[in-house]
Design a protein around this motif. Structure first.
Motif, PDB file in Angstrom:
ATOM      1  N   VAL A 173       0.975  -1.061   0.005  1.00 26.46           N
ATOM      2  CA  VAL A 173      -0.125  -0.055  -0.107  1.00 26.46           C
ATOM      3  C   VAL A 173       1.063   1.178  -0.066  1.00 26.46           C
ATOM      4  O   VAL A 173       1.941   1.253   0.592  1.00 26.46           O
ATOM      5  CB  VAL A 173      -1.104  -0.019   1.238  1.00 26.46           C
ATOM      6  CG1 VAL A 173      -0.252   0.275   2.521  1.00 26.46           C
ATOM      7  CG2 VAL A 173      -2.033   1.090   0.990  1.00 26.46           C
ATOM      8  N   HIS A 174       0.481   2.298  -0.673  1.00 31.21           N
ATOM      9  CA  HIS A 174       1.237   3.628  -0.774  1.00 31.21           C
ATOM     10  C   HIS A 174       0.259   4.658   0.126  1.00 31.21           C
ATOM     11  O   HIS A 174      -0.990   4.792  -0.191  1.00 31.21           O
ATOM     12  CB  HIS A 174       1.322   4.152  -2.315  1.00 31.21           C
ATOM     13  CG  HIS A 174       1.896   2.964  -3.096  1.00 31.21           C
ATOM     14  ND1 HIS A 174       3.146   2.861  -3.163  1.00 31.21           N
ATOM     15  CD2 HIS A 174       1.432   2.258  -3.996  1.00 31.21           C
ATOM     16  CE1 HIS A 174       3.765   1.985  -4.084  1.00 31.21           C
ATOM     17  NE2 HIS A 174       2.305   1.453  -4.471  1.00 31.21           N
ATOM     18  N   LEU A 175       0.866   5.186   1.068  1.00 34.78           N
ATOM     19  CA  LEU A 175       0.610   6.264   1.625  1.00 34.78           C
ATOM     20  C   LEU A 175       1.015   7.798   1.707  1.00 34.78           C
ATOM     21  O   LEU A 175       2.362   7.800   1.831  1.00 34.78           O
ATOM     22  CB  LEU A 175       0.459   5.851   3.388  1.00 34.78           C
ATOM     23  CG  LEU A 175      -0.034   4.456   3.437  1.00 34.78           C
ATOM     24  CD1 LEU A 175      -0.026   4.033   5.111  1.00 34.78           C
ATOM     25  CD2 LEU A 175      -1.728   4.652   3.408  1.00 34.78           C
ATOM     26  N   LYS A 176       0.190   8.720   1.526  1.00 33.92           N
ATOM     27  CA  LYS A 176       0.467  10.001   1.442  1.00 33.92           C
ATOM     28  C   LYS A 176       0.705  10.723   2.861  1.00 33.92           C
ATOM     29  O   LYS A 176      -0.324  10.637   3.670  1.00 33.92           O
ATOM     30  CB  LYS A 176      -0.321  10.855   0.440  1.00 33.92           C
ATOM     31  CG  LYS A 176       0.316  12.237   0.232  1.00 33.92           C
ATOM     32  CD  LYS A 176       1.283  12.470  -0.795  1.00 33.92           C
ATOM     33  CE  LYS A 176       1.376  13.739  -1.225  1.00 33.92           C
ATOM     34  NZ  LYS A 176       2.599  13.846  -2.079  1.00 33.92           N
ATOM     35  N   LEU A 177       1.717  11.099   3.214  1.00 34.58           N
ATOM     36  CA  LEU A 177       2.163  11.754   4.511  1.00 34.58           C
ATOM     37  C   LEU A 177       1.714  13.018   4.583  1.00 34.58           C
ATOM     38  O   LEU A 177       2.468  13.824   3.765  1.00 34.58           O
ATOM     39  CB  LEU A 177       3.318  11.117   5.075  1.00 34.58           C
ATOM     40  CG  LEU A 177       3.623   9.822   5.201  1.00 34.58           C
ATOM     41  CD1 LEU A 177       4.750   9.519   5.775  1.00 34.58           C
ATOM     42  CD2 LEU A 177       2.569   9.076   6.077  1.00 34.58           C
ATOM     43  N   GLU A 178       1.341  13.409   5.846  1.00 40.73           N
ATOM     44  CA  GLU A 178       1.291  15.288   6.052  1.00 40.73           C
ATOM     45  C   GLU A 178       1.937  15.269   7.442  1.00 40.73           C
ATOM     46  O   GLU A 178       1.744  14.518   8.231  1.00 40.73           O
ATOM     47  CB  GLU A 178      -0.159  15.650   6.314  1.00 40.73           C
ATOM     48  CG  GLU A 178      -0.669  15.543   4.809  1.00 40.73           C
ATOM     49  CD  GLU A 178      -2.363  15.944   4.642  1.00 40.73           C
ATOM     50  OE1 GLU A 178      -2.718  16.725   5.462  1.00 40.73           O
ATOM     51  OE2 GLU A 178      -2.979  15.482   3.651  1.00 40.73           O
ATOM     52  N   GLY A 179       2.459  16.306   7.619  1.00 42.69           N
ATOM     53  CA  GLY A 179       2.994  16.990   9.027  1.00 42.69           C
ATOM     54  C   GLY A 179       4.528  16.232   9.128  1.00 42.69           C
ATOM     55  O   GLY A 179       5.079  16.420  10.120  1.00 42.69           O
ATOM     56  N   ASN A 205       9.692   7.692   0.350  1.00 45.40           N
ATOM     57  CA  ASN A 205      10.064   8.504  -0.753  1.00 45.40           C
ATOM     58  C   ASN A 205       9.993   9.772   0.107  1.00 45.40           C
ATOM     59  O   ASN A 205       8.834  10.415  -0.073  1.00 45.40           O
ATOM     60  CB  ASN A 205       9.286   8.624  -2.022  1.00 45.40           C
ATOM     61  CG  ASN A 205       9.810   9.403  -3.258  1.00 45.40           C
ATOM     62  OD1 ASN A 205      10.310  10.406  -2.993  1.00 45.40           O
ATOM     63  ND2 ASN A 205       9.359   8.498  -4.176  1.00 45.40           N
ATOM     64  N   LEU A 206      11.306  10.577   0.072  1.00 49.77           N
ATOM     65  CA  LEU A 206      11.244  11.648   0.697  1.00 49.77           C
ATOM     66  C   LEU A 206      10.737  12.938  -0.022  1.00 49.77           C
ATOM     67  O   LEU A 206      10.284  13.990   0.531  1.00 49.77           O
ATOM     68  CB  LEU A 206      12.417  12.024   1.600  1.00 49.77           C
ATOM     69  CG  LEU A 206      13.055  11.359   2.593  1.00 49.77           C
ATOM     70  CD1 LEU A 206      14.607  11.426   2.782  1.00 49.77           C
ATOM     71  CD2 LEU A 206      12.184  11.776   3.922  1.00 49.77           C
ATOM     72  N   THR A 207      11.102  12.786  -1.424  1.00 48.73           N
ATOM     73  CA  THR A 207      10.598  13.829  -2.404  1.00 48.73           C
ATOM     74  C   THR A 207       9.081  14.139  -2.452  1.00 48.73           C
ATOM     75  O   THR A 207       8.620  15.153  -2.315  1.00 48.73           O
ATOM     76  CB  THR A 207      11.327  13.428  -3.900  1.00 48.73           C
ATOM     77  OG1 THR A 207      12.575  13.101  -3.717  1.00 48.73           O
ATOM     78  CG2 THR A 207      11.016  14.820  -4.688  1.00 48.73           C
ATOM     79  N   GLU A 208       8.421  12.811  -2.597  1.00 53.05           N
ATOM     80  CA  GLU A 208       6.963  13.052  -2.556  1.00 53.05           C
ATOM     81  C   GLU A 208       6.118  12.804  -1.283  1.00 53.05           C
ATOM     82  O   GLU A 208       5.060  12.913  -1.341  1.00 53.05           O
ATOM     83  CB  GLU A 208       6.445  12.013  -3.705  1.00 53.05           C
ATOM     84  CG  GLU A 208       7.131  12.214  -5.214  1.00 53.05           C
ATOM     85  CD  GLU A 208       6.486  11.414  -6.188  1.00 53.05           C
ATOM     86  OE1 GLU A 208       5.639  10.552  -5.754  1.00 53.05           O
ATOM     87  OE2 GLU A 208       7.198  11.121  -7.256  1.00 53.05           O
ATOM     88  N   HIS A 209       6.778  12.470  -0.332  1.00 53.51           N
ATOM     89  CA  HIS A 209       6.247  12.336   0.931  1.00 53.51           C
ATOM     90  C   HIS A 209       5.289  11.188   0.771  1.00 53.51           C
ATOM     91  O   HIS A 209       4.067  11.244   1.437  1.00 53.51           O
ATOM     92  CB  HIS A 209       5.595  13.534   1.654  1.00 53.51           C
ATOM     93  CG  HIS A 209       6.318  14.585   1.906  1.00 53.51           C
ATOM     94  ND1 HIS A 209       5.936  15.432   2.811  1.00 53.51           N
ATOM     95  CD2 HIS A 209       7.698  14.803   1.636  1.00 53.51           C
ATOM     96  CE1 HIS A 209       7.083  16.409   3.081  1.00 53.51           C
ATOM     97  NE2 HIS A 209       8.200  15.867   2.638  1.00 53.51           N
TER      98      HIS A 209
END
Length: 952
Positions: A173-179, A205-209
């Protein structure tokens, strides 16, 4: 600012201990003692990336754990060999699979180039490239290769590549992070995930969080992972995660590609249309075109100068893609459409530049330029590619409709101990986990495979199984994702989610089938290997054939148009030959038809595992049917039971239940159910089943075992003969009477004496007779192959009209019968349930597993018939015939353009009729050939079943 700079790091830097660890096993020769073991261990233990090594001095087996990021199994093997020991074999070789999207393939030559590039990679075992699907499926040893190497090889061959999925993506699973703003935040989130139960691997992936997590679906799931991230928050630092989906990317990429071709075509027209007007239209409309003849310098006219200025952007900006494609093709020692187009347009453009230079430097020179030829040629080819991609996008419409069956949202409910709903939450379908309880309201689509735990309703499963009649669902019944709940409210428990659902398996099966090449495709592959070089030779011979005779006056001067000379006329003919003979259409003839057919089959419950099965099915002349569960309903019931001895009825039932309870055969289950029912009737409420010793299955005959001190046999007449149990005339008469009625007799022997018998009937499927009759009308004969007795099988054969009966045989005997028919030169299809009939399904030219339900991944079958209906046997064969007919028509279209177009382009008709094919028109013909082939394949979307039996 320092934290922001950390975010530019593409991925977390990991140590060797953090990298994924793999294990490889070698068999090392010449290991004689502990000293040899020490030599091997010392040779590789210090290699960077090797974590541990164990070598057995007894059998020379070495087990090595290593980090593939730093070293490969091949490097380890070479190190052992360098130390003086032989590595005889690599055992327990792991095979991984990945799918890659490929951009820039134009014809069969391109797909072959990609295949060759992939096969050259060390560790790649098999690579299949689908031209129409624009994908590759690669099987490789992960110890020697990985997805990055595969993508690099494709890009080195001159094509774009993008990973679609790998074997590890099944539970990813791919998760988009905030914060997450700093490296410290990253480490906190990573730690919370890595220590969570069920998590196998985490990438960031630090570039796309975006964080990517591999997990065990039986332990955790996407919602739990999001919860872990949120609970890692502390103080004012709050972390949030949301689902990052890549679904629909392929469709978006296809739309972008179509838009790109459209924009390039329009940009090309912006320049090429004025060039065409200045060259072909205005000179024929005096005085409106007279201004084009204004001389700028010496013989250089304004018209010639404008044509050069306008055609140059078309040649080098719009036409850049042909130069790039030609470079990569020639670098890999092959030739494709790009080579032909580049040769033709360059010949026209640079000859025209030569004319321009001569006009600029001479007071008397007059020559004909071909700037309109190069610019119009590129424009027409781009138009053709635009229309071709537009049509190709529709070839997978049927499959696209299947993928859209799953709803976007679902209602997740929480229940208390008394099974009362205490809360209800709407969630994204991709966040559903195993074990979740979901509420399905009337009219809603079911999002996953599951089991009904509460409620009752009718579910329309036609979109998956093709069964038009809604199916009654109550607690304990299974439901399939993508089907529609019609009237009642259901609570279901999720049992299969994501890629494990029946719908996902169907889609995966069809996508794999679309990649597999049909044998008929080999014709196009053979032609394409030599086609482009032959076209180049033909173009050169055409130029020579017109130029040399023209120079020496072998044909009349008036054949050469005004303002042209023999060289220019010959050049136009040669360019036309180069362009008109492009092999693009040839490469699309088979895969586009297979794509449409497999998608249409899937939408009607017929899953065809590739082009090979699709091609063989149209040759079928004999269909061999299993009886139980195929021609019959598969739910046998006992209609009578009799005693033939002095045993009591209760003893008779007890012995039967004891032995038959251990059997999985449908007849055994029917007998046990009947015996238990009657035992209760005789006053026995004891549910306990007596113990059986020495239980044994006699394949195709029955079962045997010892109950207490008694030897019990339950089965058919063949079993009794094999065990020397005599059959009285009374038993023989009972059997004959029932066999005439198409009933099966199950005999029970106790201590070598017939104790009694059961008469079992399994009703015929209502459509069986019409299906057999329709097969006969198609010129296909039919055979029953069953383990049942001859009389019962013959009675069924007579009832439905089957030609031949092969009875009283075991599963291997069915396979032998199939092989016997094949030895007579017949193409044989075997129709069975995919379990007991697997030997025969494998042996047959086309194996059809019928009534598979949600179990779509039957390895033995070439074609899976999802519904439990015989009519789909006809559908599969008829669809195959229609598809092969369409492929032949596609080849006629593709080769017809070349066979007819090349002579016309070479000027064969010109001496007699004055008709010649200008290069720009030849380009239009080439584009039309590809469009006509794809459009021809799309007509398969109109396919209708030849037989549709409505069963009540």
């Amino acid at each position: 600012m320092e934290a922001n700079s950390d975010l530019k790091i593409p991925l977390l830097q990991t140590s060797p201990e953090d990298a994924a660890v793999r294990t490889v096993m070698f068999q090392i020769g010449d290991i004689k003692c502990a000293s040899c073991v020490n030599s091997v261990e010392s040779a590789i233990k210090d290699l960077h990336g090797v974590n541990s090594i164990m070598v057995s001095p007894l059998d020379g087996r070495a087990i090595i754990k290593y980090s593939p990021k730093f070293i490969t199994a091949k490097n380890i093997k070479e190190a052992i060999e360098d130390s003086g020991f032989g590595v005889d074999e690599l055992q327990e070789q792991e095979i991984s699979v990945c799918r890659v999207r490929i951009k820039g393939m134009a014809c069969t030559s391109c797909s072959e180039s990609v295949e060759n590039a992939l096969r050259m990679i060390d560790g790649v075992k098999k690579a299949t490239v689908g031209l129409a699907l624009e994908e590759a499926k690669v099987y490789f040893d992960p110890n020697l290769a990985d997805a990055n190497k595969i993508i690099e090889a494709i890009e080195d061959a001159g094509f774009g590549a993008e990973l679609i999925s790998s074997a590890n993506d099944v539970n990813k699973v791919h998760l988009k992070l905030e914060g997450v703003d700093s490296l410290e935040d990253v480490n906190i989130v990573m730690s919370s995930l890595e220590f969570a139960a069920g998590v196998n691997h985490v990438e960031f992936n630090l570039t796309e969080h975006i964080v990517t997590v591999n997990y065990e679906p039986d332990i955790t799931g996407p919602r739990s992972l999001i919860h872990f991230i949120q609970t890692a928050s502390s103080g004012t630092k709050m972390y949030q995660a949301s689902l990052h989906t890549t679904s629909g990317k392929r469709e978006r990429d296809k739309v972008d590609e179509i838009r790109r071709y459209r924009d390039q075509f329009l940009f090309s027209c912006l320049f090429s249309v004025p060039v065409f007007v200045f060259a072909m239209v205005l000179p024929m409309l005096p005085p409106y075109g007279n201004w084009l003849n204004y001389k700028i310098h010496h013989m250089l006219t304004l018209g010639l100068f404008l044509r050069w200025i306008l055609s140059t952007p078309v040649q080098f900006i719009v036409g850049k893609r042909f130069y790039v494609g030609s470079y990569h093709a020639l670098r890999r020692r092959s030739a494709n459409m790009d080579v032909l187009v580049a040769l033709g347009t360059n010949a026209a453009y640079f000859y025209s530049v030569y004319i321009l230079i001569k006009a600029l430097t001479s007071d008397t020179f007059q020559g004909q330029d071909f700037f309109e030829t190069s610019s119009m040629l590129i424009s027409f080819i781009l138009l053709g590619k635009y229309l071709e991609n537009l049509a190709k996008g529709k070839t997978s419409d049927a499959l696209g409709k299947l993928t859209q069956l799953v709803p976007d949202k679902a209602y997740l409910v929480d229940m208390d101990a008394d099974e009362n709903v205490i809360s209800e939450t709407e969630i994204d379908t991709q966040l559903i986990q195993k074990g979740d309880i979901l509420k399905i309201v009337p009219g809603a689509k079911i999002p996953i495979d599951g089991v009904v735990i509460k409620g009752q309703s009718y579910v329309n499963e036609s979109m998956i199984t093709g069964e038009a009649k809604p199916v009654d669902k109550s607690p304990g019944d299974k439901v399939i994702g993508g089907t529609i709940n019609e009237n009642g409210c259901l609570l279901i428990k999720a049992t299969h989610v994501g890629s494990d659902t029946a719908l996902s398996q169907i889609v995966q099966l069809v996508e794999t089938a679309q990649l597999a090449k049909a044998p008929v495709q080999k014709l196009a592959d053979h032609i394409s290997r030599v086609f482009v070089p032959l076209v180049v030779v033909a173009a050169f011979l055409t130029w020579m054939g017109w130029f040399v005779p023209g120079e020496v006056g072998l044909y009349p001067r008036h054949w050469i148009p005004k303002a042209m000379n023999a060289f220019e006329l010959a050049l136009q003919f040669a360019i036309s030959v180069l362009v008109v003979a492009c092999p693009c259409a040839l490469g699309l003839a088979t895969p586009t038809a297979v794509m449409v057919a497999s998608g249409m089959g899937a939408s009607q419950g017929v899953l065809i595992k590739g082009g090979d099965a699709l091609e063989k099915a149209h040759k079928v002349k004999v269909v061999v049917f299993d009886k139980t569960g195929t021609l019959t309903v598969g739910k046998p019931v006992v209609v009578s039971a009799v005693l033939f001895s002095d045993f009591t009825m209760e003893e008779f039932y007890d012995m039967t239940i004891a032995v038959e309870s251990s059997s999985e055969h449908p007849l055994a289950k029917a007998v046990v159910k009947h015996a238990k029912k009657l035992r209760k009737k005789f006053g026995s409420n004891d549910e306990e089943v007596p113990d059986v010793k020495d239980f044994e299955v006699q394949v195709g005959a029955g079962v045997s075992g010892k109950v207490g001190e008694r030897t019990v046999l339950v089965g058919n007449k063949r079993l009794m003969h094999a065990c020397n149990v005599p059959l009285s005339s009374e038993v023989e008469r009972y059997m004959s009477e029932n066999e005439i009625l198409a009933r099966t007799c199950v005999l029970v022997s106790i201590d070598g004496k017939i104790a009694g018998a059961y008469s079992v009937t399994d009703p015929l499927k209502p459509e069986a007779k019409r299906v057999i009759s329709f097969l006969h009308s198609m010129g296909i004969s039919s055979i029953i192959a069953t383990g049942d007795n001859l009389a019962t099988a013959t009675a069924i054969a007579n009832e439905v009209g089957i030609d031949e009966v092969f009875a009283e045989t075991d599963p291997l005997g069915k396979a032998d019968k199939v092989k016997e028919l094949q030895m007579k030169g017949m193409t044989v299809a075997m129709v069975g349930d995919g379990i007991n009939d697997s030997p025969a399904l494998v042996a047959a030219d086309v194996g059809m597993a019928i009534g598979a339900g949600t179990d779509v991944a039957i390895e033995a079958a070439d074609i899976v018939l999802v519904k439990n209906s015989l009519e789909d046997v006809i559908t599969a064969i008829d669809l195959s015939r229609k598809t092969m007919s369409r492929i032949r028509l596609n080849y006629i279209w593709a080769l017809g353009y070349n066979i007819l177009g090349m002579p016309v382009a070479a000027g064969v008709l010109y001496p007699f009729t004055g008709i010649r094919l200008p290069p720009w028109l030849a380009g239009a013909c080439m584009a039309a050939s590809s469009i006509s082939v794809v459009s021809s394949s799309l007509l398969l979307q109109l396919y209708k079943k030849p037989l549709n039996v409505q069963c009540i």
